[in-house]
Design a protein around this motif. Structure first.
Motif, PDB file in Angstrom:
ATOM      1  N   GLU A   8      -5.083  -1.056  -6.676  1.00  0.00           N
ATOM      2  CA  GLU A   8      -4.541  -1.132  -5.161  1.00  0.00           C
ATOM      3  C   GLU A   8      -5.394  -2.149  -4.387  1.00  0.00           C
ATOM      4  O   GLU A   8      -6.849  -1.661  -4.013  1.00  0.00           O
TER       5      GLU A   8
ATOM      6  N   GLU B 146       5.782  -0.390   6.032  1.00  0.00           N
ATOM      7  CA  GLU B 146       6.422   0.732   5.485  1.00  0.00           C
ATOM      8  C   GLU B 146       7.154   1.618   6.301  1.00  0.00           C
ATOM      9  O   GLU B 146       8.122   2.413   5.739  1.00  0.00           O
TER      10      GLU B 146
ATOM     11  N   ALA C  10       0.784  -1.058  -0.096  1.00  0.00           N
ATOM     12  CA  ALA C  10       0.023   0.000   0.164  1.00  0.00           C
ATOM     13  C   ALA C  10       0.976   1.356  -0.073  1.00  0.00           C
ATOM     14  O   ALA C  10       1.479   1.557   0.938  1.00  0.00           O
ATOM     15  N   SER C  11       0.820   1.950  -1.204  1.00  0.00           N
ATOM     16  CA  SER C  11       1.739   3.021  -1.024  1.00  0.00           C
ATOM     17  C   SER C  11       1.196   4.381  -2.122  1.00  0.00           C
ATOM     18  O   SER C  11       1.002   4.049  -3.311  1.00  0.00           O
ATOM     19  N   ALA C  12       0.655   5.364  -1.557  1.00  0.00           N
ATOM     20  CA  ALA C  12       0.099   6.341  -2.393  1.00  0.00           C
ATOM     21  C   ALA C  12       1.041   7.048  -3.280  1.00  0.00           C
ATOM     22  O   ALA C  12       0.694   7.482  -4.619  1.00  0.00           O
TER      23      ALA C  12
ATOM     24  N   PRO D 238      -2.830   2.051   6.425  1.00  0.00           N
ATOM     25  CA  PRO D 238      -2.610   3.030   5.431  1.00  0.00           C
ATOM     26  C   PRO D 238      -3.190   4.387   5.483  1.00  0.00           C
ATOM     27  O   PRO D 238      -2.624   5.510   5.157  1.00  0.00           O
ATOM     28  N   SER D 239      -4.162   4.752   6.497  1.00  0.00           N
ATOM     29  CA  SER D 239      -4.728   6.057   6.527  1.00  0.00           C
ATOM     30  C   SER D 239      -4.119   6.839   7.702  1.00  0.00           C
ATOM     31  O   SER D 239      -4.340   7.852   8.177  1.00  0.00           O
TER      32      SER D 239
ATOM     33  N   THR E 192      -5.105   3.537  -0.358  1.00  0.00           N
ATOM     34  CA  THR E 192      -4.341   4.531   0.210  1.00  0.00           C
ATOM     35  C   THR E 192      -4.963   5.882   0.029  1.00  0.00           C
ATOM     36  O   THR E 192      -5.943   6.264  -0.721  1.00  0.00           O
ATOM     37  N   ARG E 193      -4.193   6.810   0.532  1.00  0.00           N
ATOM     38  CA  ARG E 193      -4.893   8.242   0.549  1.00  0.00           C
ATOM     39  C   ARG E 193      -4.974   8.688  -1.037  1.00  0.00           C
ATOM     40  O   ARG E 193      -4.364   8.252  -1.984  1.00  0.00           O
TER      41      ARG E 193
ATOM     42  N   THR F  86      -9.320   8.949   3.962  1.00  0.00           N
ATOM     43  CA  THR F  86      -7.935   8.134   4.006  1.00  0.00           C
ATOM     44  C   THR F  86      -6.911   8.897   4.674  1.00  0.00           C
ATOM     45  O   THR F  86      -5.850   8.263   4.636  1.00  0.00           O
TER      46      THR F  86
END
Length: 450
Positions: free
Chosen positions: A195, A348, A172-174, A321-322, A199-200, A272
């Motif tokens: 995704e 992460e 998960a990576s914006a 993720p948020s 994510t954001r 997000t």
């Protein structure tokens, strides 16, 4: 930008925190505002831009590639863009300072332009892996020469026309998602990002606002974001809301310092980005959203935060993720809670400005907190509201990480003796007014001799 002198900081308990805070503009939206406006045709105006070093690195890079970016006397910014496909060859290396967001998103922009760019950064950024971005961008046709381990300094050569891809995010990576979408802006056909974990979504919201043909679909495989290339972006007027990551420091500070009562104005409440609010409320924090409103397609509110007795929890993994940038300050909240907090699911954190799991484990341990380190997070035995003892004259290693420095400064606001931080200079990358704001609320940070 990349060689600031160390500035040690000392902070201990003073008085309850009282007053009203306006936090800097959201960093994610600020970066994207400059980039997207720099690709639009015409004049965009941005108000509330975060003027930290990270965002200024983005502004400098976009100028180096042809965008006309000016800060006006009233504090707003005007941007005259070059149009999608119009980025120019930079004449010197692009200095990203400490900004991973600038680096990864700008690499996405360059990937589908016929230019060559060299990216450099400070010692911290130069340790961060870039393969997660270079791999999908190479699939689109960009070519990279990197330092050992796929790190900065690196030189990339974009390809025009680039090749559209469908890419499933392995983590998960914006930032990775955004880099691919930005490369897709100038790529013929449709570029897709899948995704599995949302994510954001600022890139998606803002690209559509600028006129890009972008579709988001929910599927059994996850969220699919499709962008049609060779886009024309239209100039916009943007009001940047307050950064929830910056607000997080004051949410926790008011929660742990007895007698505190503060209001944080104009905070972005994009769903997000509100994981920290959710986690703190699960711990018993008193956080009240007041005057919730819509600003430019984003939800915004004022937050009233009062001291509360916190309880340890098992942090839901789906919040990660948020709130990925807010884990360091969540660890501080856990240090003052009653009982055990288990915060995992955040691999992460190992590859942020520092290894934030190991760095926060060492910092809290130095301050007398019982911590168990895991590969993906920490287990923290809280002090049931009792103040820290201090760091005994030793200095917390911030490792050039602004969030470590600010998180441990907040910890010091409820410490009997001083918490010493070896270098708080990196705070300027995201929150230049942090120390002044802390002082105005009743805290007592002091710069000390190096």
């Amino acid at each position: 930008m990349s060689n600031a002198s160390p500035r040690p900081l000392s902070i201990a308990a003073a008085s309850p925190l009282r007053g009203t805070v306006t936090v800097p503009g959201d960093k994610s939206i600020s970066h994207r505002s400059l980039m997207f406006a720099g690709l639009a045709v015409g004049e965009s105006r941005i108000r509330g831009l975060l003027e930290g070093e990270d965002v200024l690195a983005t502004a400098a890079a976009m100028r180096a590639m042809g965008a006309d970016i000016v800060r006006e006397d009233d504090g707003s910014w005007t941007v005259h863009g070059v149009g999608v496909g119009g980025l120019l060859q930079p004449q010197t290396a692009l200095d990203m300072g400490n900004s991973g967001t600038s680096t990864r998103l700008l690499m996405g922009l360059v990937a589908s332009h016929p230019i060559t760019a060299t990216f450099v950064g400070d010692a911290s950024l130069s340790k961060r892996p870039m393969a997660r971005v270079t791999e999908p961008l190479a699939m689109m046709g960009a070519d990279f020469t990197t330092s050992p381990g796929g790190r900065l300094p690196l030189t990339m050569r974009g390809l025009c026309p680039a090749v559209p891809i469908a890419y499933t995010l392995p983590i998960a990576s914006a930032q990775v998602k955004s880099a691919i979408l930005l490369a897709g802006l100038n790529t013929p056909g449709i570029t897709r990002v899948i995704e599995p974990v949302p994510t954001r979504d600022h890139s998606e919201r803002m690209l559509r606002g600028f006129g890009a043909d972008l579709i988001v679909e929910e599927t059994p495989e996850g969220r699919v974001i499709s962008i049609t290339g060779e886009a024309t972006l239209k100039p916009q007027s943007i009001d940047v809301p307050g950064d929830p990551s910056s607000a997080g420091f004051w949410m926790v500070a008011a929660s742990i310092v007895p007698g505190s009562n503060i209001t944080i104005r104009n905070v972005l409440m994009n769903p997000t980005r509100t994981g920290l609010v959710a986690a703190l409320r699960l711990m018993g924090a008193s956080i009240e959203a007041v005057d919730t409103r819509d600003v430019g397609g984003e939800s915004v509110a004022d937050l009233r935060v009062r001291h509360a007795s916190l309880s340890g929890i098992e942090v839901p993994a789906d919040l990660a993720p948020s709130m990925i940038d807010e884990y360091p300050i969540l660890f501080v909240a856990a240090a003052f809670a009653r009982g055990i907090t288990v915060a995992r699911g955040a691999h992460e954190l190992r590859v942020k400005e520092s290894d934030r799991i190991a760095t926060m484990a060492a910092a809290l341990t130095l301050a007398g907190v019982s911590v168990t380190e895991h590969e993906d997070g920490l287990t923290i035995e809280g002090r049931d509201g009792e103040p820290l003892a201090g760091t005994g004259g030793d200095r917390v290693a911030s490792l050039l990480d602004h969030r470590i420095a600010m998180s441990m400064a907040v910890a010091g606001m409820h410490s009997r003796e001083a918490v010493l931080i070896d270098d708080a200079a990196p705070i300027a990358t995201s929150y230049p007014a942090f120390i002044d704001t802390a002082t105005s609320l009743g805290a007592a940070p002091q710069w000390v001799a190096a």
